[in-house]
Structure formats: structure tokens, C-alpha cells
Motif scaffolding. Sequence first.
Motif, PDB file in Angstrom:
ATOM      1  N   PRO A   1     -21.408 -12.630  -4.833  1.00  0.00           N
ATOM      2  CA  PRO A   1     -19.993 -13.373  -4.836  1.00  0.00           C
ATOM      3  C   PRO A   1     -19.510 -11.567  -3.623  1.00  0.00           C
ATOM      4  CG  PRO A   1     -19.950 -14.135  -6.823  1.00  0.00           C
ATOM      5  CD  PRO A   1     -21.090 -13.144  -5.986  1.00  0.00           C
ATOM      6  N   SER A   2     -18.774 -12.274  -2.294  1.00  0.00           N
ATOM      7  CA  SER A   2     -18.410 -11.213  -1.755  1.00  0.00           C
ATOM      8  C   SER A   2     -17.525 -11.864  -0.695  1.00  0.00           C
ATOM      9  CB  SER A   2     -19.350 -10.733  -0.899  1.00  0.00           C
ATOM     10  OG  SER A   2     -19.720 -11.678   0.542  1.00  0.00           O
ATOM     11  N   PRO A   3     -16.333 -11.418  -0.327  1.00  0.00           N
ATOM     12  CA  PRO A   3     -15.433 -12.046   0.252  1.00  0.00           C
ATOM     13  C   PRO A   3     -15.948 -12.507   1.755  1.00  0.00           C
ATOM     14  CG  PRO A   3     -14.394 -10.091  -0.405  1.00  0.00           C
ATOM     15  CD  PRO A   3     -15.668 -10.324  -0.692  1.00  0.00           C
ATOM     16  N   GLU A   4     -16.571 -12.548   2.642  1.00  0.00           N
ATOM     17  CA  GLU A   4     -17.069 -13.310   3.577  1.00  0.00           C
ATOM     18  C   GLU A   4     -18.360 -14.359   2.735  1.00  0.00           C
ATOM     19  OE1 GLU A   4     -17.682  -9.176   2.878  1.00  0.00           O
ATOM     20  OE2 GLU A   4     -16.292  -9.240   4.367  1.00  0.00           O
ATOM     21  N   ALA A   5     -18.920 -14.051   1.452  1.00  0.00           N
ATOM     22  CA  ALA A   5     -19.728 -15.045   1.193  1.00  0.00           C
ATOM     23  C   ALA A   5     -18.578 -16.723   0.506  1.00  0.00           C
ATOM     24  CB  ALA A   5     -20.586 -14.814   0.163  1.00  0.00           C
ATOM     25  N   ILE A   6     -17.506 -15.631  -0.144  1.00  0.00           N
ATOM     26  CA  ILE A   6     -16.999 -17.267  -0.673  1.00  0.00           C
ATOM     27  C   ILE A   6     -15.654 -17.922   0.382  1.00  0.00           C
ATOM     28  CG2 ILE A   6     -14.873 -16.602  -2.015  1.00  0.00           C
ATOM     29  CD1 ILE A   6     -15.254 -14.849  -3.670  1.00  0.00           C
ATOM     30  N   ASP A   7     -15.652 -17.122   1.426  1.00  0.00           N
ATOM     31  CA  ASP A   7     -15.104 -17.676   2.200  1.00  0.00           C
ATOM     32  C   ASP A   7     -15.951 -19.235   3.019  1.00  0.00           C
ATOM     33  OD1 ASP A   7     -12.896 -16.589   2.032  1.00  0.00           O
ATOM     34  OD2 ASP A   7     -12.908 -15.362   3.845  1.00  0.00           O
ATOM     35  N   ALA A   8     -16.902 -18.150   3.546  1.00  0.00           N
ATOM     36  CA  ALA A   8     -18.172 -19.460   4.145  1.00  0.00           C
ATOM     37  C   ALA A   8     -18.862 -20.113   2.661  1.00  0.00           C
ATOM     38  CB  ALA A   8     -20.510 -18.764   4.147  1.00  0.00           C
TER      39      ALA A   8
END
Length: 145
Positions: A81-88
Amino acid sequence: MLTLDLTNAPRWHDLAPGVRVQLRPLTTALMVTTRSDPGVEAVPEEASDEERAVAFAKALARRAVLAWVGIGDAEGNSIDPSPEAIDALLDVWPIFEAFQLTYVSKGLLLEQEKNASALSPNGPSAGASGTAKPVRKPARTARRG
């Protein structure tokens, strides 16, 4: 009866077949910090409720997601998980809906319950009997000839 879970331990949630996320408990502190998230505060005044819901859900998920299983990159490699992956991830409609239903809405049920209307003291919700007389059969109309 309100049951308090005093463990405050993270829980796994199934969001889709083969997709599981481990989430922090939905606490007051988590909700308050999410409300003051820069992304949530940056939503324009004229934004729709749907746009606000997406911004809030993404901000909440960025704070709540601790781990996941069944999520990978375009090549099929597992990713953390990363902020960008969570948003995606939340841009995938069925995942967004599952996150809202299994995590967010359960936390908001208490909020809804305290805002519920009281039973009507003289209506059907209170079990009162009707006071109006039943309607008689309609009068027969004359036949046209």
C-alpha cells in the motif's frame, strides 16, 4: 445495546474476491484527522456530494489501510500500500462501494441512529389505531346508452 470493542485491533476486510485489506479501527481520532485532510479541505464548495464522498473515502483509506492481499501492479506483481496505490484502488467502483459498505457505513451507523426520528405518538409507527372512518363503496355510475 452498544458493544465496545476495547481491543482496537486492526481487522481484515474482504473488498472483492481475492482482495483483502487490513484496516485500522474506525475511531473518532481517525475521522477527525480525515476531516481536516488537505485533500478533503481542498474540495471546492460547488463540488457534488459524490465528489466529496470520493475525496473523503480516499483520505480515510490512506490513513486506515495497513496491509493488503491480492493487489498488484500492471505486470501482476504484488505491491505494498502507498497513497497513490490506495487512491487507485478506490478508483475501482466495486472496491469503493465495498469499502464504503464494509468499513465507513458501519462506523456511521451510530451517527445515523442518533439522528433518527422518534416514533409518531399517534401514527401507525406507535401502534395507534386509525381514527378515520372507512370509505364506503363508490356509488354506481349511470350507464351511457
